[in-house]
Design an enzyme around this catalytic site. Structure first.
Site, short mmCIF file in Angstrom:
data_model
loop_
_atom_site.label_atom_id
_atom_site.label_comp_id
_atom_site.label_asym_id
_atom_site.label_seq_id
_atom_site.Cartn_x
_atom_site.Cartn_y
_atom_site.Cartn_z
CB SER A 188 -31.91 16.08 -31.91
OG SER A 188 -31.92 14.72 -31.63
NE ARG A 231 -37.61 12.43 -21.07
CZ ARG A 231 -37.30 13.22 -22.07
NH1 ARG A 231 -36.97 12.70 -23.23
NH2 ARG A 231 -37.34 14.52 -21.94
CG ASP A 270 -24.41 15.45 -29.32
OD1 ASP A 270 -24.65 14.32 -28.87
OD2 ASP A 270 -25.11 16.01 -30.18
CG HIS A 280 -28.27 14.97 -28.37
ND1 HIS A 280 -27.77 15.19 -29.63
CD2 HIS A 280 -29.59 14.69 -28.54
CE1 HIS A 280 -28.75 15.04 -30.52
NE2 HIS A 280 -29.85 14.75 -29.89
CG ASP A 281 -30.73 17.61 -23.55
OD1 ASP A 281 -31.30 17.27 -24.60
OD2 ASP A 281 -31.10 17.24 -22.43
#
Lengths: 378, 192
Positions: free
Chosen positions: A157, A227, A322, A355-356
């Site tokens: 990322s 967040r 992602d 994405h994680d």
């Protein structure tokens, strides 16, 4: 307080800080009179100084990549599944450096540090920093550690943007660049998510224009919402459905505005947790660093021309689920490298984590990284 | 190394820039690097084979050939190789055009469906299974079988010029009735 012995862990570690007295000119025009950079190292630098690997972190992580702090056994590093003895980035073979970046809230000079001109925290006056500035600061850390050339720089990322920028800022100082879940620049949609997060923070009454440190308050509400937005974009729809489904937190709908669905509980928990340890001014600056990153900008948007000066060999990896930085964004980087006849391999991994996924232990992903690192000559 | 691959190595000029489509574990690319100093890239979709390539230290790009060769610029390779992969491709015409766009020269090999053994099995009412066509009809990854005559028709239609042809059976060249006696065909082609 001994954690159970795990032979694949680097074990107890401690953070270090390097001080740099020379002023650092920033891309935005400001100058930092000097700065501190927090870092950790694992493994040993070999005599030829040829086995150093720099690990760059993304938005909310830090230089604490692997191992744990002796006084906090639950403090496992954020990429501990990758870095350690016998792990894909094997600390028996490589000297691994986890570096923080300037503007962070984890020990490096940042908005909460004292501004030498005023003796008070920088707060809103801390300059906006960029990925290029971070690489400059990390290059000084490399000098400090006696590393002329990294065997590899790796990141996911925002960390991947640093790994890519290293090949452009210091083409002679990096042999391999491992660029995971990356994008060569943000899309307007990516920037839009960042702007909503920033607005959440800046419109919090406790933000005080960024000068909240001496008022004894923290813009908790803004940080929580920032967040929560982030977490929505890090997970794939599929992963969210699998994790939470439409499970009801209280077993039945409440017909009120308390937590109904498990996903709400999850987001609130993540937001609460984040707001206790992360600094709002840092969050604003990191999202700006993401927005501004665009190596092609000064070449009329032509990424192939921008990457012409890179000399490193590349491993680029993306994850199909992602949607924040989806595979076509990584393919843009690969295409530009191929246009320059660079050494490059590209993995497109069908992992569900969104994405994680770059933080997770998909065997295809980790085996490929292990094989790639094993082929790096020392 | 498979017989068609041994032939391909002979056809690749030293130091050529090579693109190997459906590169498997990357062993052909490794040979081309070691014997011809030909640097190259492989394209492979299968996870396990991609890992083999990384282990073999060859450049591999995990993308789907069916979506074309958009990663590669025009005329960026001296030689584009499609070895025993043609029969698994859905859009063969499209891929052939793409190969000729990115490469100065293309090398294609495929199992020859015209081989007498395949013809005989079909004549007896069964889909052929052999050394070069090892799959049962219900589990085969192959979607487009052709004979050497069929492939040559396609080349004419696409205005592709065949520069060289080698038909093999059990690793040996077949010159007499190749479409009947050869089980594998290898072609070297350029745009007309």
């Amino acid at each position: 307080m001994n954690a159970p012995h795990d032979p694949s862990s680097v074990g107890a570690v401690h953070a270090q800080k390097a001080q740099f007295g020379e002023p650092l000119g920033l891309k935005g025009g400001a100058t930092l009179p000097g700065f501190e950079l927090a870092y950790e190292t694992y493994g040993e630098l070999n005599a030829a100084r040829s086995n150093a690997v720099l690990v760059c972190h993304a938005l909310n992580a830090s230089h604490h990549v692997a191992g744990y702090y002796a006084d906090q056994p639950d403090s496992t590093g954020w990429w501990d599944n990758l870095v350690g003895p016998g792990k894909p980035l094997d600390t028996r073979r490589f000297f691994v450096v986890g570096s923080n970046y300037i503007g962070s809230c984890f020990g490096s000079t940042g908005p909460a540090s004292n501004n030498p001109a005023t003796g008070k925290p920088w707060g809103a006056d801390f300059p906006v920093v960029t990925v290029e500035d971070w690489v400059e600061a990390q290059a000084r850390l490399a000098d400090h550690l006696g590393i002329e050339r990294f065997a590899a720089v790796i990141g996911g990322s925002l960390g991947a943007m640093q790994a890519l920028q290293w090949t452009l800022s210091y083409p002679e100082r990096i042999r391999h660049s491992i660029v995971i879940a990356a994008a060569p620049r943000l899309t307007p949609q990516n920037i839009a998510f960042n702007e909503v997060a920033r607005q959440a923070i800046m419109t919090d009454p406790d933000f005080h224009g960024g000068h909240y440190y001496d008022k004894g308050v923290v813009p908790v509400r803004g940080l929580r919402i920032a967040r929560m937005i982030g977490h929505i974009t890090y997970l794939s729809g599929e992963a969210m459905a699998e994790k939470f489904g439409r499970l009801l937190h209280r077993g039945a709908p409440g017909f009120d505005f308390d937590i109904d669905f498990e996903v709400e509980s999850y987001l609130r928990h993540q937001g609460d947790k984040f707001s206790t340890y992360f600094d709002a001014n840092t969050y604003l600056r990191i999202t700006k660093a993401l927005d501004y990153f665009d190596p092609a900008a000064e070449y009329g948007g032509n990424l192939s021309v921008a990457l012409a000066r890179a000399k490193a060999a590349f491993l680029v990896a993306s994850f199909k689920s992602d949607w924040r930085f989806p595979p076509p964004r990584s393919r843009e980087i690969v295409r530009a490298l191929l246009d320059n006849q660079r050494i490059v391999s590209y993995l497109e991994i069908d992992a569900p984590g969104g994405h994680d996924a770059f933080l997770l232990e998909d065997p295809r992903y980790h085996k490929a990284l292990a094989a790639y690192f094993a082929n790096i000559d020392l | 190394m498979r017989a068609d691959q041994a032939a391909i190595v002979q056809w690749v000029a030293p130091e050529s820039r090579v693109l190997d489509l459906g590169c498997g574990d990357g062993s052909l690319l490794r040979h081309l690097w070691q014997e011809r100093q030909a640097p190259g890239y492989g394209v492979e979709i299968d996870d396990a084979k991609v890992l083999d390539c990384v282990e073999n230290d060859v450049n591999v790009l995990q993308v789907d050939l069916e979506s074309g060769l958009s990663l590669f610029g025009d005329h960026t390779f001296d030689c584009v190789i499609l070895s025993e992969t043609l029969q698994t491709i859905h859009r063969i015409e499209f891929l052939m055009r793409e190969m000729l766009r990115v490469g100065r020269e293309v090398i294609v090999s495929f199992p020859n469906f015209g081989h007498w053994n395949a013809r005989l099995q079909v004549a007896l009412g069964r889909m052929p299974v052999s050394e070069t066509l090892p799959y049962e009809w219900y589990e085969t990854p192959n979607v487009h079988h052709c004979t050497t005559a069929d492939f040559e028709d396609l080349c004419r239609r696409l205005r592709v010029r065949i520069r060289e042809r080698l038909v093999l059976h059990k690793g040996r060249p077949v010159t007499f009735l190749p479409n009947l006696l050869g089980s594998v065909a290898v072609y070297r082609c350029t745009a007309a």
